[in-house]
Scaffold this active site. Sequence first.
Site, short mmCIF file in Angstrom:
data_model
loop_
_atom_site.label_atom_id
_atom_site.label_comp_id
_atom_site.label_asym_id
_atom_site.label_seq_id
_atom_site.Cartn_x
_atom_site.Cartn_y
_atom_site.Cartn_z
N ASP A 258 -3.29 0.89 -7.11
CA ASP A 258 -3.58 2.18 -5.60
C ASP A 258 -4.77 2.79 -5.28
O ASP A 258 -5.73 3.28 -5.98
CB ASP A 258 -2.52 3.16 -6.38
CG ASP A 258 -2.40 4.51 -5.04
OD1 ASP A 258 -1.11 3.51 -3.67
OD2 ASP A 258 -2.78 5.68 -5.37
N ALA A 259 -4.64 2.80 -3.81
CA ALA A 259 -6.15 3.47 -3.80
C ALA A 259 -7.24 3.32 -4.18
O ALA A 259 -7.32 4.72 -4.65
CB ALA A 259 -5.41 5.15 -3.03
N GLU A 295 -5.61 -1.43 -3.56
CA GLU A 295 -4.78 -1.47 -2.43
C GLU A 295 -5.62 -0.50 -2.02
O GLU A 295 -6.82 0.39 -1.83
CB GLU A 295 -3.47 -0.17 -2.04
CG GLU A 295 -3.23 0.40 -0.66
CD GLU A 295 -2.72 2.26 -1.19
OE1 GLU A 295 -2.31 2.67 -0.22
OE2 GLU A 295 -2.95 2.55 -1.75
#
Length: 613
Positions: A258-259, A295
């Site tokens: 994530d991120a 991501e």
Amino acid sequence: MKQLVGAFYQTDSCRFCVWAPFRKQVKVVINDDRTLTLDAKPFGYWEATVKDVKPGDLYYYELDGEVQRPDPASLCQPQEVHGPSQVIDRDHFSWSDKHWEGISMQKMIMYELHVGTFTSDGTFEGVIQKLDYLLDLGINTIEIMPVSQFPGSRNWGYDGVFPYAVQHSYGGVAGFKKLVNACHEKGIAVVLDVVYNHMGPEGNYLEEFGPYFTDKYSTPWGKAINFDDAYADQVRSFFVQNVLMWLDEFHLDGLRLDAVHAIKDFGARHLLQEISDSVKALEKKLQRPLTLIGESDLNDVRYINSVEKGGYGLTGQWIDEFHHALHAIVTQEKNGYYADFGELSHLAKAFEKTFVYDGYYSPHRKKTFGNSAENNPYHQFVVFSQNHDQIGNRMMGDRLSTLVSFETLKLCAASVLLSPYVPMLYMGEEYAEEKPFQYFVSHTDPDLVEAVRKGRKSEFAYFQKEGLETPDPQSEQTFKDSTLSWDLQSDKHQNMLQFYQKLIQIRKENPALQETGRKFSTYTSDGKGIISMRRHNNKQDILYMIMNFGDQEAEFSLEENTTLTFARLIDSSSQAWGGAVRNSKVDSTSFLRGNESVSINPQSVIILSTQKP
């Protein structure tokens, strides 16, 4: 010095190890009736092997005789985030996937799902019951939203506070392993979404153990994790161990990180490179492909370039700009980051060049943004027309099926599934699910609950002026409203499901689609409504996908060798796919010569493929 942290059950004992460098004494309290002092080890670790401990026993760590806290590396939290941790027999599972060879990212057809809302059960077992459905659809990889323990039983998963623990309400460690095993038995790979850029707010006790966080940086979701400051070696080890646990102990095929742009690390060897190097070593040991998908919001190929090329070595990354370009065209939305999109040229560039902003000025960001992806093969990028963020971060959580026409939905499906990129569906889109996917939580801290409510209302204040009310994220009804309906009975749903099945079949079987190098794809656009994609291989196999995003019928000339014959595989506007043909010319012939032209109805797509004589 780095050590394996957590509770490791053996035949008649259990080894406990925890990192707490500033504590003067650490004890383990077992079942509230046994307390034993751990031995201090170098670099702030505390460790002891305790006799007469069995699976199921509950334990806390007592820090300096002041507080009792669950294990930061707990595998199981049966009484949720504030309760004790539970000893688990890590080896007590009978795997039957020893012949599983894995799936490379290039071959993946992904399906993102949220365990809690995928079925009414809201469990891993519920997902298992739908695996045959996913197989019939053509899916070979599921991407599961985070399952690390979070507060309560309702959450997207990004508020997790125990990276090693599997959400108890979903089915815990045993339930998750059973799901992975069942997937492998059916030929389905499993990718798990993990969060290494921040931790959730409730039940986050890491700071009481050590300097897991740093004030050098900040994130939109809370304190930044300490990956490059003092004591960072042990923090990095904690998360690298977590990566290897999921891939080795849980037999996962990959992780979606994530991120990654919010993972702050200015050290000489970025955490992502350390993770990538560790996973490559494990991949060699296991002799099957392991996938790391980042991501990123930076349009920067550094994340996926090899270390030799100055990159971090991830396998691939999500591409939000493909979604934004497609969404802005079909909805005409211009708010927020969609202000950077909306022209047909943006979508044409997303197909061909991957990044729309690849060193160009971004009006929304008010700066030059991104770099070129032209030296990276298409299969390093994941694309989608919907995902949990792009639906759930809308005020009402409304899906594309409620924003555009049935014909446009089919056009979007083809754009994703027959692109040269790795396609990903979001649960329910394949049958045009209309129920929303909204933001929901189940925090127990009243102040936190109110802060979340106010935050959502503030974020969507403009829409509330229009008479809309932000769904209450704490309400159980918001969660229930987001659970898939699985209503496949209407002609509309059946037609859409069959359309997705056909597209996936074409993607898997058509020889022209098996090459993902950039030289095997060509794109053209008339600037009005037509984008064409021509894909081929080293042989004379050619596939055309001609998309009409305009409101008028259009003509497209193939301009190929006259000796070639093209078969019409799909016309999305035909009655066969629930459409209503508006021009008799469209379905007048099943075959075309290489120099012929084809008529395309508005908001539709035609797929043509060469046929052997």
